[in-house]
Design an enzyme around this catalytic site. Structure first.
Site, PDB file in Angstrom:
ATOM      1  N   ARG A 100       0.791  -1.002   0.250  1.00  0.00           N
ATOM      2  CA  ARG A 100       0.215  -0.330   0.118  1.00  0.00           C
ATOM      3  C   ARG A 100       0.474   1.136   0.108  1.00  0.00           C
ATOM      4  O   ARG A 100       2.199   0.939   0.752  1.00  0.00           O
ATOM      5  CB  ARG A 100      -0.478  -0.065   1.453  1.00  0.00           C
ATOM      6  CG  ARG A 100      -1.676   1.164   1.957  1.00  0.00           C
ATOM      7  CD  ARG A 100      -3.085   1.640   0.623  1.00  0.00           C
ATOM      8  NE  ARG A 100      -4.040   1.887   1.073  1.00  0.00           N
ATOM      9  CZ  ARG A 100      -5.199   2.761   0.323  1.00  0.00           C
ATOM     10  NH1 ARG A 100      -5.368   1.912  -1.170  1.00  0.00           N
ATOM     11  NH2 ARG A 100      -5.974   2.834   0.741  1.00  0.00           N
ATOM     12  N   THR A 380      -9.662   0.534  -9.556  1.00  0.00           N
ATOM     13  CA  THR A 380      -8.704  -0.084  -8.977  1.00  0.00           C
ATOM     14  C   THR A 380      -8.461  -1.794  -9.694  1.00  0.00           C
ATOM     15  O   THR A 380      -9.453  -1.096 -10.479  1.00  0.00           O
ATOM     16  CB  THR A 380      -9.073  -0.076  -7.184  1.00  0.00           C
ATOM     17  OG1 THR A 380      -8.769   0.505  -6.545  1.00  0.00           O
ATOM     18  CG2 THR A 380      -8.666  -1.982  -6.400  1.00  0.00           C
ATOM     19  N   ASN A 400      -6.314   4.013  -6.972  1.00  0.00           N
ATOM     20  CA  ASN A 400      -6.962   5.158  -6.420  1.00  0.00           C
ATOM     21  C   ASN A 400      -8.515   5.390  -7.268  1.00  0.00           C
ATOM     22  O   ASN A 400      -9.008   4.777  -7.798  1.00  0.00           O
ATOM     23  CB  ASN A 400      -6.745   5.914  -5.345  1.00  0.00           C
ATOM     24  CG  ASN A 400      -8.039   6.709  -4.545  1.00  0.00           C
ATOM     25  OD1 ASN A 400      -8.754   5.661  -4.498  1.00  0.00           O
ATOM     26  ND2 ASN A 400      -8.607   7.907  -3.886  1.00  0.00           N
ATOM     27  N   SER A 451      -7.653   0.876   3.477  1.00  0.00           N
ATOM     28  CA  SER A 451      -8.347   0.309   1.801  1.00  0.00           C
ATOM     29  C   SER A 451      -9.509  -0.374   2.611  1.00  0.00           C
ATOM     30  O   SER A 451     -10.004  -0.549   3.600  1.00  0.00           O
ATOM     31  CB  SER A 451      -7.069   0.030   1.059  1.00  0.00           C
ATOM     32  OG  SER A 451      -7.738  -1.126   0.519  1.00  0.00           O
ATOM     33  N   GLY A 474     -13.483   1.050  -4.837  1.00  0.00           N
ATOM     34  CA  GLY A 474     -13.974   1.992  -3.648  1.00  0.00           C
ATOM     35  C   GLY A 474     -14.287   0.507  -1.886  1.00  0.00           C
ATOM     36  O   GLY A 474     -14.273   0.046  -1.937  1.00  0.00           O
TER      37      GLY A 474
END
Ligand code: GLY
Length: 573
Positions: A100, A380, A400, A451, A474
């Protein structure tokens, strides 16, 4: 409302793209006796299958697919972003690689607030441009995965080569890529370098043309020649930081040098006797998923029609409660305490279930975060790989928002993420996804933003590999994975049917149940409304799930991609 104001036309573009994809159709999963790759892009999936045919394992293949997607699926495939790789080896050992993005050292709690304490909109904020960029993790993540879990038969150089070649010689633009680039015209035009490369300065790529990315090819060549550290300490790092300086960005050479990918212990849950292996923090995905499954386990969903208001009512109530807890409790566990064990405890789920009226909807105003015991962008992309030996990888990674921050590091061909928006830029104020997040997810130097990515592996009752799944979207990711898991376990769907079937989404706030186009009948909406649910008027497709299932009797790998957005079928052999 806040989010809409912040994003203006960009938000509308994102929603519009989602609403313009093809309707759902049923088809058979792709069958393969040995290995399978299911990704959103067929060209990238073929790269992974080729690696396996030449003796590579699922991790080798996954690394090559991740690099290939950075070329063929620029909206989310990346070098300039980050993500999570869930690995289950054939001997049953599971692990998770966390790559990440990390906040630059210069970031702080109020970095996206103006002098009046209001969120900075547009450039300078957490969504667009150079200040929105978190330190990318993809290259170090792939390096760690290869060193620890690669077969040893492939070098770094060999796994980067297919991507370098695709970038240098080009690949054929598909209908969906041409549409995606054109419909993000305004966003991709914000920075000259991005506009030049992706939009040919307004001479849009058309379906069937060849798309070459020479700067990106040169970056891949440097990574081959000097190894993964080149991205963090070499010419690529210098090019990224020079562009950051020119554009008032936060990231420095020290930030890049100090980035580390981390190996984490996966979260484990159990749903009706099936082990669920999913992503721990800094993703909320695994914990929220397991919490919802625990709540739903108390109901016999198989007795309810798969698309009935009865099922959707119970799922919505589980989603509402788990997302309320997410907002309150979740953050990067290297920085804040998160009561993970309490949240995924079955006894806690029993308490939450007792607050659900099986006939009437709760309101999100009355549902606050519960009291678990003891502390301890829409875009994503997910792909999954299973090899001939039964090693499995479920990988979700991202920039993102679609095309990240829209900023491209000049001279590198690398599109940069806007992952900083996954922090609570102003705790209590909605982010890109309208998600409310709390203090635990406030910005801090070197912290990782929370996340929702949920790469997940599900086992049969005998402990053998059953299926792997994940999705972009998301916060809708977690609910997409939830819908698919219950479709398989409660409704005995195969992986393609489970992915094709309509989905729903509720995230506590805003208090609305979101359905898909053609996904909720008028009768179902009326039944849900009469129970007290607010059903969002606007329908939108949820996610782009990819999955692989092992057929029980034959061991054949069944690959499934999502009819909503994927660019081609799974590829097996
Ligand atoms: N950027 C979307 C997520 O990480 O959940």
């Amino acid at each position: 409302m806040n989010t809409l104001r912040r994003l203006g036309p960009i938000f509308l573009i994102v929603v519009f793209i989602n609403a313009s994809v093809a309707p759902i159709a049923a088809r058979e999963p792709v069958r393969g006796r040995r290995g399978m790759v299911a990704s959103t892009n067929e060209v990238a999936s073929r790269v992974g299958v080729d690696i396996m045919k030449r003796g590579g394992n699922a991790v080798d293949a996954a690394i090559a697919v991740a690099f290939a997607l950075a070329v063929t699926h620029p909206a989310a495939g990346n070098l300039g972003g980050g993500g999570f790789m869930m690995i289950r080896l054939k001997d049953g050992h599971s692990t998770a690689i966390d790559y990440r993005e990390m906040a630059p050292a210069a970031a702080h709690r109020d970095v996206y607030l103006d002098k009046n304490g209001n969120l900075i909109e547009g450039e300078g904020g957490s969504l667009i441009g150079y200040r929105a960029v978190g330190v990318p993790g993809t290259v170090r993540g792939m390096d760690l995965a290869l060193k620890k879990y690669g077969s040893g038969k492939f070098t770094w150089n060999q796994l980067v080569e297919p991507a370098r070649r695709l970038a240098a010689t080009g690949f054929t633009v598909t209908h969906s890529l041409a549409r995606s680039l054109k419909s993000n015209d305004e966003y991709l035009s914000k920075y000259a370098e991005t506009k030049r490369i992706y939009l040919r300065n307004g001479n849009f790529y058309r379906e069937g043309e060849i798309f070459r990315q020479p700067e990106l090819a040169a970056t891949f060549a440097r990574l081959q020649r000097f190894g993964p550290n080149e991205f963090y300490e070499g010419e690529t790092a210098r090019l990224i930081v020079a562009d950051m300086k020119r554009n008032n960005g936060l990231m420095t050479l020290e930030d890049l040098r100090d980035y580390v990918a981390k190996e984490r212990t996966p979260l484990r849950g159990n749903y009706r006797g099936h082990e669920i292996i999913s992503m721990p923090p800094p993703s909320s995905g695994g914990a929220v998923l397991i919490q919802m499954l625990n709540i739903l386990e108390g109901y016999d969903l198989s007795k309810l029609e798969a698309s009935s208001s009865d099922r959707y009512h119970l799922m919505t109530e589980a989603m509402r409660r788990a997302f309320a807890d997410r907002a309150e409790y979740m953050g990067d566990t290297d920085f804040v305490k998160v009561p993970i064990a309490g949240l995924i405890d079955k006894a806690y789920a029993t308490k939450l279930r007792a607050t659900i009226n099986t006939e009437r909807a709760s309101t999100s105003a009355e549902v606050r975060a519960g009291r678990p015991a003891g502390y301890e962008s829409e875009d994503t992309t997910h792909f999954t790989v299973v090899d001939a030996d039964g090693n499995a990888v479920a990988n979700t990674y991202t920039l993102n928002n679609s095309y990240g921050s829209a900023a491209m590091a000049k001279g590198t061909g690398i599109l940069l993420n806007d992952e900083m928006d996954d922090f609570a830029a102003k705790p209590g104020t909605p982010n890109l996804y309208g998600l409310i997040q709390g203090e635990r997810n406030a910005v801090a130097p070197k912290k990782r933003p929370l996340s929702a990515m949920t790469p997940t592996i599900v086992l049969r009752k005998d402990g053998s590999l059953w299926f792997t799944v994940g999705s972009p979207g998301g916060p809708t990711i977690i609910n997409t994975v939830l819908c698919i898991i219950t479709n398989v376990i409660d409704y005995e769907m195969n992986i393609q049917q489970a992915i094709d079937a309509p989905r729903i989404h509720h995230q506590w706030l805003p208090d609305e149940l979101v359905g898909e186009p053609f996904g909720l009948s008028g009768d179902t909406v009326r039944a849900l409304t009469s129970r007290g649910h607010t059903v969002a008027e606007k329908r939108r497709y949820l996610g782009d799930a990819e999955g692989i299932m092992i057929e029980e009797k034959t061991g054949i790998r069944l690959g499934a991609t999502d009819p909503r957005r994927s660019d081609g079928p799974a590829v097996g052999y």
